[in-house]
Design an enzyme around this catalytic site. Sequence first.
Site, PDB file in Angstrom:
ATOM      1  CB  SER A 185       7.044  32.046 -14.275  1.00  0.00           C
ATOM      2  OG  SER A 185       5.984  31.142 -14.256  1.00  0.00           O
ATOM      3  CG  ASP A 245       4.470  32.516 -21.855  1.00  0.00           C
ATOM      4  OD1 ASP A 245       3.746  31.520 -21.649  1.00  0.00           O
ATOM      5  OD2 ASP A 245       5.029  33.150 -20.933  1.00  0.00           O
ATOM      6  CG  HIS A 293       6.019  30.086 -19.116  1.00  0.00           C
ATOM      7  ND1 HIS A 293       5.628  31.379 -18.854  1.00  0.00           N
ATOM      8  CD2 HIS A 293       6.345  29.547 -17.914  1.00  0.00           C
ATOM      9  CE1 HIS A 293       5.702  31.605 -17.546  1.00  0.00           C
ATOM     10  NE2 HIS A 293       6.133  30.513 -16.957  1.00  0.00           N
TER      11      HIS A 293
END
EC number: 2.3.1.46
Lengths: 387, 387
Positions: free
Chosen positions: A159, A324, A357
């Site tokens: 991320s 995601d 995610h």
Amino acid sequence: MEECMSALPGSVGAVTPQAFHFEAPLPLQSGASIAGYTLMVETYGSLNADKSNAVLICHALNASHHVAGYYADQPKNIGWWDNMVGPGKPVDTNRFFVIGVNNLGSCFGSTGPMHTNPATGKPYGADFPVVTVEDWVNAQARLADVMGIKQFAAVMGGSLGGMQALAWSILYPDRLQNCVVIASTPKLSAQNIAFNDVARQAILTDPDFHGGDFYAHGVVPRRGLRVARMIGHITYLSDDDMAEKFGRDLKSDDYQFGYGVDFEIESYLRYQGDKFSDYFDANTYLLITKALDYFDPARHTDGDLTKALATTKAQFLLASFTTDWRFSPERSREIVKALISNKRTVSYAEIDAPHGHDAFLLDDSRYLNLVAAYFDRIATELKGVSA
Amino acid sequence: MEECMSALPGSVGAVTPQAFHFEAPLPLQSGASIAGYTLMVETYGSLNADKSNAVLICHALNASHHVAGYYADQPKNIGWWDNMVGPGKPVDTNRFFVIGVNNLGSCFGSTGPMHTNPATGKPYGADFPVVTVEDWVNAQARLADVMGIKQFAAVMGGSLGGMQALAWSILYPDRLQNCVVIASTPKLSAQNIAFNDVARQAILTDPDFHGGDFYAHGVVPRRGLRVARMIGHITYLSDDDMAEKFGRDLKSDDYQFGYGVDFEIESYLRYQGDKFSDYFDANTYLLITKALDYFDPARHTDGDLTKALATTKAQFLLASFTTDWRFSPERSREIVKALISNKRTVSYAEIDAPHGHDAFLLDDSRYLNLVAAYFDRIATELKGVSA
């Protein structure tokens, strides 16, 4: 520590953070600079003789330098990537010297908005300079200097952490052999920015925020932080995963016909929001979401990501997760495509995982095996590593 | 009014709302009831002799009885579905008698939380009974009784309005010939509920909410309403549409390195939030989102939508939009499938449109032509309509 490691196979055991202090001012992308700052660091495993086996782990929004292991006085406080980093784990601390560092502006020990601004003698608050991914990378490079690490075997993150790894490959192409970018993106979309801005607005308009000076008022903008976290949390999970875990399950037998809790998903999200508002700093939330929004390495190459990545030298591993929707596989593919156009060596895996995610933090054997295989290859290529 | 119609071809022209008062208590799904309530109504076109050409339009979260035309003293206040309803438009007021009704608990004239609770002599506030889609439909049926309409040519709505149309087909199968359900769903997903609950939490925790009694304090929970609307707005637009319209466009030349406006999308969303908090009632927002969350006709048939729709008799038109991630085409298909299992006559169109959930309100010739063709068919089947 050796005893703990054998007592808990696969864990780095009890760990102790270290504070690194930097006196020289760090120039920031905004034009401001910050002097006399501290970075909190944890390390796992041993640095080899030629200092070639160091792996830097970069953290995302609400994580820290506490990547693996636990604290002797807080045995339940397990590092956020403990499933990834440890002896015999994908990033194997028997072979690699792994470094976790809390970024500037965060709220887990490194200098941040709650610390004293030397210019005023009061907490920085919202005056803490807005820092960028590139600023963090520059700060991490100084840490590497102090530790005598000229080149990392790998810089790795998921991320926002993946953005830092990618920025390393651009800013310091000679200082990393491998760049591992997981569940990330070359830049935020309008929708990503929109979610961040609503979260920021919830904090900024909370009367207890006091323009960022809530420390002096003995309050915390809990309402804003809580709403911000609830919004964020929705974007971390997949629609399907939420449906699977919570669906329309009720807390009680029937609808309540009021504004308390009806559905399990409400209870879960409110709990996540409450918990977050207990420990996270509101000013840190603001500045970290800004770092996310601002990241865009192709901004100075007319939006051309291939040009932006032209100076990179590392080998790359990228991974994304099918469900995601925050940073979808398509975003990772943009990076892969730009790297391939630059004739870089790239491994890329799109992992079919239901968890959205958040999958980058969870146990998924295909995912962990992929990273393990990649680091096996790095280990065999290292000189002077006792394999 | 005839003059206005000819002056503005395609518009129903200047319109005047009417108030319908109901003394008899309306029993609600919660077990409570509400007595002495008013519904605000607008009508367009003329009811034919055998009262067979009436079309009921049901509204979604922030709309009202003002479906088409404008007010003589507010010429810019155009009805929310003016592109759909009017002379020569898909729902042609030269052929149909179209009724718009503001639902109970809304904030556009029908009895709602800001009105006086006869039991206390003070505004209802958060004590206004939580109403459901089915409650609204029952109130609409009473309105139809008063108007002498035994059976509608069609009941029609988009989003939450589509849920009302669907509920009509279940609760009053003999009272509608056609049921038009656009961009809707048989029930909210966990993610839908999650977004609604974050929005509610933003309002409920705004210190200016005062437990719903903000009227007495001379304030409005603007911060909460603003955040609620910003969250909602993100879910109404598609990711692609946001990317197309705003992308990463900046308001100024460069990043501001502060918490003001950097990106156009921030400016747009904050403006939407500000505007909404100027006119919308916070208690209404709470109760309408609850009505959305609670809608689940298959709840009493063990989740079996086919069983839930078994008693329906209407013919159906459903439409969904490819980029609608709030109520995706898949959700419409669930309804279509259940209707087909019941051997109902169903027309269904999945329209390739970039605008997300909001597409149901926008001009799209394929969409408007689809509805026009469907209502043409209804018109030709009507007895006593001067075509």
